[in-house]
Write a protein that holds these residues in place. Structure first.
Motif, PDB file in Angstrom:
ATOM      1  N   LEU A 289      -4.250   9.284   5.488  1.00 45.19           N
ATOM      2  CA  LEU A 289      -2.806   9.241   5.740  1.00 45.19           C
ATOM      3  C   LEU A 289      -2.371   8.069   6.625  1.00 45.19           C
ATOM      4  CD1 LEU A 289      -0.206  10.784   5.059  1.00 45.19           C
ATOM      5  CD2 LEU A 289      -0.554  12.139   7.129  1.00 45.19           C
ATOM      6  N   PRO A 290      -3.112   7.764   7.720  1.00 44.99           N
ATOM      7  CA  PRO A 290      -2.637   6.655   8.568  1.00 44.99           C
ATOM      8  C   PRO A 290      -2.704   5.303   7.864  1.00 44.99           C
ATOM      9  CG  PRO A 290      -4.434   7.868   9.634  1.00 44.99           C
ATOM     10  CD  PRO A 290      -4.329   8.372   8.243  1.00 44.99           C
ATOM     11  N   PHE A 291      -3.467   5.232   6.781  1.00 45.43           N
ATOM     12  CA  PHE A 291      -3.662   3.955   6.090  1.00 45.43           C
ATOM     13  C   PHE A 291      -2.878   3.897   4.784  1.00 45.43           C
ATOM     14  CE2 PHE A 291      -7.694   5.232   8.233  1.00 45.43           C
ATOM     15  CZ  PHE A 291      -7.550   4.415   9.340  1.00 45.43           C
ATOM     16  N   SER A 292      -1.811   4.699   4.712  1.00 44.21           N
ATOM     17  CA  SER A 292      -1.096   4.844   3.440  1.00 44.21           C
ATOM     18  C   SER A 292      -0.579   3.516   2.887  1.00 44.21           C
ATOM     19  CB  SER A 292       0.061   5.830   3.599  1.00 44.21           C
ATOM     20  OG  SER A 292      -0.453   7.140   3.726  1.00 44.21           O
ATOM     21  N   GLU A 293      -0.091   2.654   3.779  1.00 45.73           N
ATOM     22  CA  GLU A 293       0.421   1.373   3.286  1.00 45.73           C
ATOM     23  C   GLU A 293      -0.714   0.548   2.688  1.00 45.73           C
ATOM     24  OE1 GLU A 293       3.317   0.456   2.657  1.00 45.73           O
ATOM     25  OE2 GLU A 293       2.846  -1.629   2.125  1.00 45.73           O
ATOM     26  N   LEU A 294      -1.882   0.608   3.326  1.00 41.24           N
ATOM     27  CA  LEU A 294      -3.041  -0.116   2.790  1.00 41.24           C
ATOM     28  C   LEU A 294      -3.493   0.495   1.468  1.00 41.24           C
ATOM     29  CD1 LEU A 294      -5.138  -0.583   6.065  1.00 41.24           C
ATOM     30  CD2 LEU A 294      -3.784  -2.303   4.870  1.00 41.24           C
ATOM     31  N   VAL A 295      -3.424   1.814   1.355  1.00 35.09           N
ATOM     32  CA  VAL A 295      -3.779   2.481   0.095  1.00 35.09           C
ATOM     33  C   VAL A 295      -2.875   1.967  -1.021  1.00 35.09           C
ATOM     34  CG1 VAL A 295      -3.758   4.690  -1.138  1.00 35.09           C
ATOM     35  CG2 VAL A 295      -4.675   4.577   1.189  1.00 35.09           C
ATOM     36  N   ARG A 296      -1.594   1.936  -0.721  1.00 36.10           N
ATOM     37  CA  ARG A 296      -0.623   1.505  -1.730  1.00 36.10           C
ATOM     38  C   ARG A 296      -0.919   0.070  -2.171  1.00 36.10           C
ATOM     39  NH1 ARG A 296       3.742  -0.780  -2.276  1.00 36.10           N
ATOM     40  NH2 ARG A 296       3.848  -1.568  -0.154  1.00 36.10           N
ATOM     41  N   ARG A 297      -1.194  -0.800  -1.181  1.00 34.84           N
ATOM     42  CA  ARG A 297      -1.437  -2.205  -1.514  1.00 34.84           C
ATOM     43  C   ARG A 297      -2.762  -2.396  -2.247  1.00 34.84           C
ATOM     44  NH1 ARG A 297      -1.102  -5.365   3.719  1.00 34.84           N
ATOM     45  NH2 ARG A 297       0.196  -3.908   4.835  1.00 34.84           N
ATOM     46  N   LYS A 298      -3.787  -1.619  -1.847  1.00 33.90           N
ATOM     47  CA  LYS A 298      -5.098  -1.773  -2.505  1.00 33.90           C
ATOM     48  C   LYS A 298      -5.029  -1.313  -3.956  1.00 33.90           C
ATOM     49  CE  LYS A 298      -8.091  -3.284  -0.967  1.00 33.90           C
ATOM     50  NZ  LYS A 298      -8.560  -4.694  -1.061  1.00 33.90           N
ATOM     51  N   ILE A 299      -4.324  -0.226  -4.202  1.00 35.92           N
ATOM     52  CA  ILE A 299      -4.188   0.229  -5.592  1.00 35.92           C
ATOM     53  C   ILE A 299      -3.454  -0.830  -6.400  1.00 35.92           C
ATOM     54  CG2 ILE A 299      -3.045   1.923  -7.080  1.00 35.92           C
ATOM     55  CD1 ILE A 299      -3.717   4.061  -4.985  1.00 35.92           C
ATOM     56  N   ALA A 300      -2.397  -1.404  -5.833  1.00 33.03           N
ATOM     57  CA  ALA A 300      -1.654  -2.459  -6.541  1.00 33.03           C
ATOM     58  C   ALA A 300      -2.563  -3.662  -6.808  1.00 33.03           C
ATOM     59  CB  ALA A 300      -0.428  -2.874  -5.731  1.00 33.03           C
ATOM     60  N   GLU A 301      -3.385  -4.007  -5.810  1.00 33.41           N
ATOM     61  CA  GLU A 301      -4.299  -5.153  -5.964  1.00 33.41           C
ATOM     62  C   GLU A 301      -5.302  -4.905  -7.092  1.00 33.41           C
ATOM     63  OE1 GLU A 301      -6.428  -6.210  -2.336  1.00 33.41           O
ATOM     64  OE2 GLU A 301      -8.133  -6.844  -3.565  1.00 33.41           O
ATOM     65  N   VAL A 302      -5.890  -3.714  -7.109  1.00 30.31           N
ATOM     66  CA  VAL A 302      -6.887  -3.412  -8.148  1.00 30.31           C
ATOM     67  C   VAL A 302      -6.214  -3.362  -9.518  1.00 30.31           C
ATOM     68  CG1 VAL A 302      -8.508  -1.660  -8.982  1.00 30.31           C
ATOM     69  CG2 VAL A 302      -8.465  -2.256  -6.552  1.00 30.31           C
ATOM     70  N   GLU A 303      -5.010  -2.787  -9.564  1.00 35.43           N
ATOM     71  CA  GLU A 303      -4.299  -2.742 -10.852  1.00 35.43           C
ATOM     72  C   GLU A 303      -4.001  -4.161 -11.347  1.00 35.43           C
ATOM     73  OE1 GLU A 303      -2.165   1.646 -10.826  1.00 35.43           O
ATOM     74  OE2 GLU A 303      -1.009  -0.034 -10.051  1.00 35.43           O
ATOM     75  N   ALA A 304      -3.672  -5.061 -10.396  1.00 39.25           N
ATOM     76  CA  ALA A 304      -3.363  -6.445 -10.788  1.00 39.25           C
ATOM     77  C   ALA A 304      -4.604  -7.181 -11.308  1.00 39.25           C
ATOM     78  CB  ALA A 304      -2.766  -7.204  -9.607  1.00 39.25           C
ATOM     79  N   MET A 305      -5.779  -6.692 -10.947  1.00 39.22           N
ATOM     80  CA  MET A 305      -7.020  -7.312 -11.427  1.00 39.22           C
ATOM     81  C   MET A 305      -7.298  -6.942 -12.891  1.00 39.22           C
ATOM     82  SD  MET A 305      -9.316  -6.646  -7.996  1.00 39.22           S
ATOM     83  CE  MET A 305     -10.764  -7.640  -8.319  1.00 39.22           C
ATOM     84  N   ASN A 306      -6.515  -5.985 -13.403  1.00 43.16           N
ATOM     85  CA  ASN A 306      -6.653  -5.564 -14.804  1.00 43.16           C
ATOM     86  C   ASN A 306      -8.066  -5.116 -15.153  1.00 43.16           C
ATOM     87  OD1 ASN A 306      -3.978  -5.822 -15.743  1.00 43.16           O
ATOM     88  ND2 ASN A 306      -4.227  -8.052 -15.762  1.00 43.16           N
ATOM     89  N   LEU A 307      -8.668  -4.388 -14.257  1.00 39.25           N
ATOM     90  CA  LEU A 307      -9.994  -3.851 -14.528  1.00 39.25           C
ATOM     91  C   LEU A 307      -9.814  -2.499 -15.218  1.00 39.25           C
ATOM     92  CD1 LEU A 307     -11.533  -4.393 -10.953  1.00 39.25           C
ATOM     93  CD2 LEU A 307     -11.699  -5.930 -12.928  1.00 39.25           C
TER      94      LEU A 307
END
Ligand code: FEO
Length: 397
Positions: A199-217
């Motif tokens: 929970l305290p890292f929610s913003e990082l979670v959101r950004r990491k998911i976006a980053e991985v999605e952008a990698m199109n893996l």
């Protein structure tokens, strides 16, 4: 639990901890035990991804032996150094002393501090790859998800993500896959895990998911380090994480209180009736003394407003409220509003102290707390009702 081949030549070789009931010390109760997942890839280079909590080292070694000679391990990928995943690393490295360790720089620093091993470290960054033979692994750094050293490992041919703690659940089971366990239990434990760890890292979670999605893996399977593997619909847990990370805040009002001689409980019920009158969804848990604080932390995911109550004892709120309030302060849930109430006899510090904890958690107070001496009057109960109604209406907007 014996090894399970989750993909061709890729085995779960971890351990199930049926008896664990607490995690991170006593701060997180895990009613259904847990597992420490380690994965062995049988390729031209035998590769182990993560290990297990130290007391389970014999199980890990035995499981590896059932698949291959542990002495022939050539690579150990350390996605995360926390002890529940690195505890068996020294034993593995004694059996395979020439194995190369692939990890982030922060992980190398931490492992050297923790185990002082003279090991062959290979520090990796996002995008670095390791070819094992038929398979190639790609590494993705994931700092603060949930430690500075954390990273994910991706196997392209399998469309498999090994994200260590992310997407896990504390769930001991003979099942290894999400379609083999009760879905409601699974999502409850996944939500509790997210709330109490990420929970305290929610913003990082959101950004990491976006980053991985952008990698199109392409991702067809997610194999975390705790609980079961997501194989039928890994998108389900990714979607849930996006929601929990705050892309869509819950719309309920949570009322958390404890009481000594029912005076504060009477106020809590008046607040409840006010919220109900507003038409908002309400989560009412009864007395804190009858609840588990880390279960309630999970429910924070679905609340937009948190109203807390306690009588004053020894110039403070009841001690039963402490663990919950400490966790709320530490986890800092985003975008929440709140208020406090409580009865008192002569000094009445509880409400002020409750408000302090809410503010420390980043929760915006919508109005001054309500205090009632010994027992709330009709007028004070009407104020409690109005408070519940007002917050319910704010949440409903
Ligand atoms: Fe499951 Fe951060 O360890």
């Amino acid at each position: 639990m014996p090894p399970v081949e989750i993909l061709p030549d890729l085995f779960w070789v971890g351990a199930v901890d049926w008896n664990a009931r607490h995690f991170h010390g006593q701060s997180y109760t895990i009613h259904r035990g847990t597992s420490y997942n380690s994965y062995l890839i049988r390729d031209h280079q035998l590769t182990l991804v993560d290990t297990v909590h130290a007391p389970f080292t014999p199980e890990l070694i035995e499981n590896i032996r059932q698949v291959a000679d542990p002495g022939t391990i050539e690579n150990v990928v350390v996605n995360h150094i926390e002890n529940d995943h690195s505890g068996a690393l020294p034993a593995v490295m004694r059996l395979a002393p020439h194995a190369r360790i692939y990890c982030t720089q922060k992980a190398k620093d931490g492992l050297l501090k923790m185990y002082r091993g003279d090991w062959d470290f290979h520090v990796v960054k996002t995008g670095d790859t390791l070819t094992l033979g038929r398979r190639t692994l790609t590494f993705v750094e994931a700092p603060m998800l949930h430690w500075p050293d954390s990273m994910f490992t991706y196997s392209a041919g399998d469309a498999l993500l090994l994200p260590n703690d992310a997407f896990g659940q504390h769930l001991a089971s003979t099942a290894r896959f999400e379609d083999e366990v009760d879905e409601a239990v699974l999502m409850e434990e996944a939500a509790k895990y997210y709330a109490n760890i990420l929970l305290p890292f929610s913003e990082l979670v959101r950004r990491k998911i976006a980053e991985v999605e952008a990698m199109n893996l392409p991702i067809r399977m997610i194999a975390p380090s705790h609980g079961v593997v997501w194989r039928t619909d890994p998108g389900k847990i990714v979607t849930a994480y996006k929601e929990w990370a705050g892309a869509r805040d819950g719309g309920a009002v949570g009322i958390v209180y404890d009481t000594m001689y029912e005076a504060t409980e009477e106020m809590a019920r008046a607040v409840l009736n006010g919220v109900l009158k507003s038409g908002a969804t309400v989560r009412f848990f009864g007395r804190m003394s009858q609840n588990d604080h880390s279960d309630l932390i999970k429910d924070l995911l679905s609340v937009k407003a948190l109203i807390v109550g306690s009588p004053t004892v020894h110039r403070d709120y009841l001690p039963t409220m402490g663990p919950f309030l400490d966790e709320v302060r530490n986890l800092k849930p985003r975008n929440k509003i709140g208020a406090a109430f409580g009865s008192y006899g002569w000094s009445g510090e509880a409400v002020r102290n409750l408000e302090t904890r809410l503010k420390e958690a980043g929760i915006t107070l919508v109005e001054e707390g309500i205090k009632a001496r010994y027992r709330a009057t009709e007028e004070e109960l009407a104020r409690c009702f109005a408070l519940g109604r007002k917050i319910g209406e704010l949440v409903g907007k």
